[in-house]
Motif scaffolding. Structure first.
Motif, PDB file in Angstrom:
ATOM      1  N   VAL A 146       0.467  -1.029   0.187  1.00  0.00           N
ATOM      2  CA  VAL A 146       0.044  -0.034   0.363  1.00  0.00           C
ATOM      3  C   VAL A 146       0.307   1.544   0.008  1.00  0.00           C
ATOM      4  N   ILE A 147       1.992   1.186   1.081  1.00  0.00           N
ATOM      5  CA  ILE A 147       2.605   2.467   1.385  1.00  0.00           C
ATOM      6  C   ILE A 147       3.477   2.189  -0.002  1.00  0.00           C
ATOM      7  N   ALA A 148       4.284   1.138  -1.086  1.00  0.00           N
ATOM      8  CA  ALA A 148       4.513   1.151  -2.376  1.00  0.00           C
ATOM      9  C   ALA A 148       3.736   2.043  -3.370  1.00  0.00           C
ATOM     10  N   GLU A 149       2.137   2.173  -3.693  1.00  0.00           N
ATOM     11  CA  GLU A 149       1.457   2.868  -4.341  1.00  0.00           C
ATOM     12  C   GLU A 149       1.590   3.743  -4.117  1.00  0.00           C
ATOM     13  N   THR A 199       4.829   5.600  -5.771  1.00  0.00           N
ATOM     14  CA  THR A 199       5.021   5.436  -6.889  1.00  0.00           C
ATOM     15  C   THR A 199       4.467   7.033  -7.613  1.00  0.00           C
ATOM     16  N   ALA A 200       3.166   6.851  -6.971  1.00  0.00           N
ATOM     17  CA  ALA A 200       2.900   8.280  -7.177  1.00  0.00           C
ATOM     18  C   ALA A 200       3.986   9.572  -7.076  1.00  0.00           C
ATOM     19  N   THR A 201       4.756   9.467  -6.351  1.00  0.00           N
ATOM     20  CA  THR A 201       5.847  10.404  -5.876  1.00  0.00           C
ATOM     21  C   THR A 201       6.953  10.622  -6.892  1.00  0.00           C
ATOM     22  N   ALA A 202       7.021   9.310  -6.801  1.00  0.00           N
ATOM     23  CA  ALA A 202       8.273   8.832  -7.552  1.00  0.00           C
ATOM     24  C   ALA A 202       8.357   8.944  -9.321  1.00  0.00           C
ATOM     25  N   ALA A 246       8.381  -3.382  -4.499  1.00  0.00           N
ATOM     26  CA  ALA A 246       6.712  -4.249  -3.053  1.00  0.00           C
ATOM     27  C   ALA A 246       7.658  -5.797  -2.627  1.00  0.00           C
ATOM     28  N   PRO A 247       8.074  -6.127  -2.416  1.00  0.00           N
ATOM     29  CA  PRO A 247       8.791  -7.487  -2.558  1.00  0.00           C
ATOM     30  C   PRO A 247       7.833  -8.402  -1.941  1.00  0.00           C
ATOM     31  N   ASN A 284       8.648  -3.921   9.169  1.00  0.00           N
ATOM     32  CA  ASN A 284       8.453  -2.867   9.731  1.00  0.00           C
ATOM     33  C   ASN A 284       8.323  -1.955   9.795  1.00  0.00           C
ATOM     34  N   PHE A 285       8.916  -1.237   8.706  1.00  0.00           N
ATOM     35  CA  PHE A 285       8.543  -0.177   7.823  1.00  0.00           C
ATOM     36  C   PHE A 285       8.731   0.377   6.423  1.00  0.00           C
ATOM     37  N   ALA A 286       8.146   0.799   5.703  1.00  0.00           N
ATOM     38  CA  ALA A 286       8.036   1.476   4.527  1.00  0.00           C
ATOM     39  C   ALA A 286       7.805   2.757   4.583  1.00  0.00           C
ATOM     40  N   ARG A 287       8.592   3.182   3.585  1.00  0.00           N
ATOM     41  CA  ARG A 287       8.447   5.029   3.432  1.00  0.00           C
ATOM     42  C   ARG A 287       9.015   5.721   2.503  1.00  0.00           C
ATOM     43  N   TRP A 288       9.138   6.757   2.084  1.00  0.00           N
ATOM     44  CA  TRP A 288       9.514   7.594   1.235  1.00  0.00           C
ATOM     45  C   TRP A 288      10.691   8.943   1.105  1.00  0.00           C
ATOM     46  N   ASN A 289      11.859   9.024   1.204  1.00  0.00           N
ATOM     47  CA  ASN A 289      11.987   9.584   1.706  1.00  0.00           C
ATOM     48  C   ASN A 289      12.737  10.759   0.290  1.00  0.00           C
ATOM     49  N   GLY A 290      12.194  12.601   0.612  1.00  0.00           N
ATOM     50  CA  GLY A 290      12.501  13.309  -0.309  1.00  0.00           C
ATOM     51  C   GLY A 290      13.785  14.059   0.274  1.00  0.00           C
TER      52      GLY A 290
END
Length: 200
Positions: A69-72, A75-78, A84-85, A94-100
Motif C-alpha cells: 500500500v505504501i509502495a503505491e 510510486t505516485a511521487t517517485a 513491494a517484494p 516493520n517500516f516502509a517510507r518515501w524519503n524526499g
C-alpha cells in the motif's frame, strides 16, 4: 563537676509546650493541603506530557506495515515504480517510507523487515544514486566481490563489523540491499525485488 540540670520554672514544673491558636492551626492545615494539591497538579501535567509525546524517531518500527500500500503511494511521487517484494511469510515488515531529497539531492524509497531469525533485512531504491550517497547508505563498507542472483549481478560490500550490502541496477533503478543476517537473506530479498519489478 556536676552535670547540668534541666531548667524549670520557679515553681519547679516543666516549661509549657507552645500551643497554636485556632486560626494558626487552620492556616497550617491550608498550607499542607495546598502543597499536596500542587504536587498532584505537577504530576498530572508531567503524565500528560509523557502521554502526548510522539514516539521517538529512532524507533520507527511498526509490526503492521503494509509495504504494498505504501509502495503505491510512493510510486505516485517517485520517478520509478516503488518495489513491494513478496518476502517469506515468516518475515515481518516493520517500516516502509518515501524519503524526499535532502542536502544530498537524492530521493529514495525504502522498506525494512525482521527475518525469521530476528535479523534485519531492508532495501533502498532510487534513480538518483551517486557514489557519495551510496557510500553513506553502506557506512563506507568496502567492496568484497559480487553475487549473481537469478541471473542479475550484484556488487557485494562487507564491513569488518556491521550489515552486509548488495548494490545492483534493476529496472532502471539502483537498489541497495542491507542485512545483519547471512548472505542468504541478501539473496532472498534481491530475488524478491527482481521478481516484483519484472512482474510490474
Amino acid at each position: 563537676m556536676t552535670s547540668p540540670q534541666p531548667t524549670a520554672d520557679p515553681a519547679g514544673s516543666p516549661a509549657p509546650k507552645p500551643r497554636l491558636t485556632q486560626s494558626q492551626a487552620k492556616r497550617a492545615g491550608q498550607s499542607s493541603r495546598a502543597m499536596v494539591l500542587s504536587v498532584l497538579a505537577t504530576l498530572a501535567i508531567a503524565l500528560m506530557v509523557v502521554l502526548l509525546n510522539p514516539r521517538n524517531a529512532d524507533e520507527p518500527y511498526d509490526p503492521n506495515v503494509d509495504v504494498a500500500v505504501i509502495a503505491e503511494q510512493a510510486t505516485a511521487t517517485a520517478e520509478f515504480t516503488a518495489t513491494a517484494p513478496a518476502v517469506p511469510e515468516d518475515w515481518t515488515a516493520n517500516f516502509a517510507r518515501w524519503n524526499g531529497a535532502g542536502t544530498d539531492q537524492v530521493e529514495f524509497w525504502e522498506a525494512g523487515y525482521l527475518t525469521a531469525d530476528q535479523d534485519f533485512a531492508g532495501f533502498k531504491q532510487t534513480t538518483q544514486a551517486n557514489p557519495t550517497w551510496l557510500s553513506q547508505q553502506m557506512d563506507n563498507a568496502p567492496a568484497t566481490g559480487s553475487r549473481s542472483v537469478d541471473g542479475t549481478q550484484w556488487d557485494l560490500f562487507e564491513p569488518t563489523d556491521g550489515d552486509r550490502h548488495l548494490v545492483g541496477e534493476v529496472d532502471g533503478a539502483t537498489i541497495v540491499i542491507s542485512s545483519s543476517g547471512d548472505l542468504g537473506d541478501l539473496d532472498t530479498l534481491a530475488s524478491a525485488i527482481q521478481q516484483n519489478l519484472e512482474e510490474g
